[in-house]
Design a protein around this motif. Sequence first.
Motif, PDB file in Angstrom:
ATOM      1  N   MET A  18      -1.536 -79.990 -20.615  1.00 55.50           N
ATOM      2  CA  MET A  18      -2.472 -80.764 -21.425  1.00 55.50           C
ATOM      3  C   MET A  18      -1.783 -82.045 -21.868  1.00 55.50           C
ATOM      4  SD  MET A  18      -4.637 -79.973 -24.902  1.00 55.50           S
ATOM      5  CE  MET A  18      -3.266 -79.421 -25.862  1.00 55.50           C
ATOM      6  N   VAL A  20      -2.771 -85.666 -24.102  1.00 55.35           N
ATOM      7  CA  VAL A  20      -3.721 -86.447 -24.876  1.00 55.35           C
ATOM      8  C   VAL A  20      -3.672 -87.880 -24.345  1.00 55.35           C
ATOM      9  CG1 VAL A  20      -4.399 -87.220 -27.174  1.00 55.35           C
ATOM     10  CG2 VAL A  20      -3.284 -84.991 -26.900  1.00 55.35           C
ATOM     11  N   GLN A  23      -7.158 -91.133 -28.565  1.00 55.15           N
ATOM     12  CA  GLN A  23      -7.820 -90.600 -29.750  1.00 55.15           C
ATOM     13  C   GLN A  23      -8.573 -91.743 -30.401  1.00 55.15           C
ATOM     14  OE1 GLN A  23      -5.267 -88.100 -32.314  1.00 55.15           O
ATOM     15  NE2 GLN A  23      -3.646 -88.610 -30.873  1.00 55.15           N
ATOM     16  N   ALA A  55     -17.445 -80.505 -26.866  1.00 60.59           N
ATOM     17  CA  ALA A  55     -16.569 -80.872 -25.745  1.00 60.59           C
ATOM     18  C   ALA A  55     -17.426 -81.108 -24.518  1.00 60.59           C
ATOM     19  CB  ALA A  55     -15.557 -79.759 -25.474  1.00 60.59           C
ATOM     20  N   TYR A  64     -11.429 -84.417 -20.113  1.00 61.73           N
ATOM     21  CA  TYR A  64     -12.424 -83.874 -21.030  1.00 61.73           C
ATOM     22  C   TYR A  64     -12.396 -84.674 -22.322  1.00 61.73           C
ATOM     23  CZ  TYR A  64     -12.173 -79.977 -17.801  1.00 61.73           C
ATOM     24  OH  TYR A  64     -12.196 -79.219 -16.669  1.00 61.73           O
ATOM     25  N   GLU A  65     -13.557 -84.760 -22.947  1.00 62.49           N
ATOM     26  CA  GLU A  65     -13.664 -85.410 -24.256  1.00 62.49           C
ATOM     27  C   GLU A  65     -14.020 -84.336 -25.276  1.00 62.49           C
ATOM     28  OE1 GLU A  65     -16.554 -88.613 -26.443  1.00 62.49           O
ATOM     29  OE2 GLU A  65     -15.976 -89.004 -24.359  1.00 62.49           O
ATOM     30  N   VAL A  66     -13.252 -84.271 -26.349  1.00 61.06           N
ATOM     31  CA  VAL A  66     -13.482 -83.301 -27.415  1.00 61.06           C
ATOM     32  C   VAL A  66     -13.728 -84.080 -28.704  1.00 61.06           C
ATOM     33  CG1 VAL A  66     -12.477 -81.408 -28.746  1.00 61.06           C
ATOM     34  CG2 VAL A  66     -12.031 -81.575 -26.289  1.00 61.06           C
ATOM     35  N   PHE A  94      -8.648 -85.824 -23.156  1.00 57.22           N
ATOM     36  CA  PHE A  94      -7.580 -84.936 -22.711  1.00 57.22           C
ATOM     37  C   PHE A  94      -7.575 -84.810 -21.192  1.00 57.22           C
ATOM     38  CE2 PHE A  94      -8.638 -83.709 -26.985  1.00 57.22           C
ATOM     39  CZ  PHE A  94      -7.429 -83.437 -27.575  1.00 57.22           C
ATOM     40  N   ILE A  96      -6.425 -82.098 -18.597  1.00 53.61           N
ATOM     41  CA  ILE A  96      -6.088 -80.674 -18.628  1.00 53.61           C
ATOM     42  C   ILE A  96      -6.079 -80.134 -17.206  1.00 53.61           C
ATOM     43  CG2 ILE A  96      -6.788 -78.395 -19.459  1.00 53.61           C
ATOM     44  CD1 ILE A  96      -8.194 -79.885 -21.780  1.00 53.61           C
ATOM     45  N   LEU A 108     -10.808 -75.834 -24.746  1.00 52.43           N
ATOM     46  CA  LEU A 108     -11.293 -77.127 -25.231  1.00 52.43           C
ATOM     47  C   LEU A 108     -11.663 -77.097 -26.712  1.00 52.43           C
ATOM     48  CD1 LEU A 108     -13.575 -78.180 -22.247  1.00 52.43           C
ATOM     49  CD2 LEU A 108     -11.410 -79.248 -22.929  1.00 52.43           C
ATOM     50  N   GLU A 111      -7.660 -75.305 -28.676  1.00 50.45           N
ATOM     51  CA  GLU A 111      -6.375 -76.007 -28.533  1.00 50.45           C
ATOM     52  C   GLU A 111      -6.502 -77.516 -28.730  1.00 50.45           C
ATOM     53  OE1 GLU A 111      -3.549 -74.438 -28.546  1.00 50.45           O
ATOM     54  OE2 GLU A 111      -4.675 -72.566 -28.511  1.00 50.45           O
ATOM     55  N   CYS A 112      -7.534 -78.111 -28.174  1.00 52.76           N
ATOM     56  CA  CYS A 112      -7.677 -79.566 -28.306  1.00 52.76           C
ATOM     57  C   CYS A 112      -7.913 -79.987 -29.763  1.00 52.76           C
ATOM     58  CB  CYS A 112      -8.782 -80.073 -27.384  1.00 52.76           C
ATOM     59  SG  CYS A 112      -8.353 -79.889 -25.623  1.00 52.76           S
TER      60      CYS A 112
END
Length: 165
Positions: A18, A20, A23, A55, A64-66, A94, A96, A108, A111-112
């Motif tokens: 993972m 980042v 943000q 997510a 992915y977007e969280v 992220f 992943i 998602l 953890e994210c």
Amino acid sequence: MADEAAPQQPQQPVPPKMQVLGQFIRDMSFENVLAQKGVQGEVQPDINVEVSLDAKKRSTEHQYEVTTKFTVSSKNKASGDQLFLLELEYGGIFHIENVPEDQMHPFLLIECPRMLFPFVRRIVSDITSDGGFPPLNLDTVDFLALYRREIQRRATAEKEGQPVS
């Protein structure tokens, strides 16, 4: 022939990866009701924090977007008058890999957000302080418990034939 004599080594599972990538604050609102209306008498704040998560897969492979949404409201315990309202949507992008498909959803949404939370905590502290209140240091959020409650809520709603939102 040498290959037949060598025992097969079991393959080690590949650990999840993972990263980042970014943000950001998607949306934020802070209303200092106390300053606008004023409050009579002693102020004893009652803080309420609500958290929701979302997510989605991005068009780029493995991205992915969280989004975490925090709604923090403070009311005066004595009168019930609103002191302030803070709404913050904070997102992360992220990358992943090596997470099995059946484990991606909990990954998602557990953890994210854990990775994003320290930054959310800092923003909430800064905004409440800049807004004229003592800095609010959010308690740690148990994202696993939050995820389990949401899964349970959805299962109960499905059993009762209610639409799941």
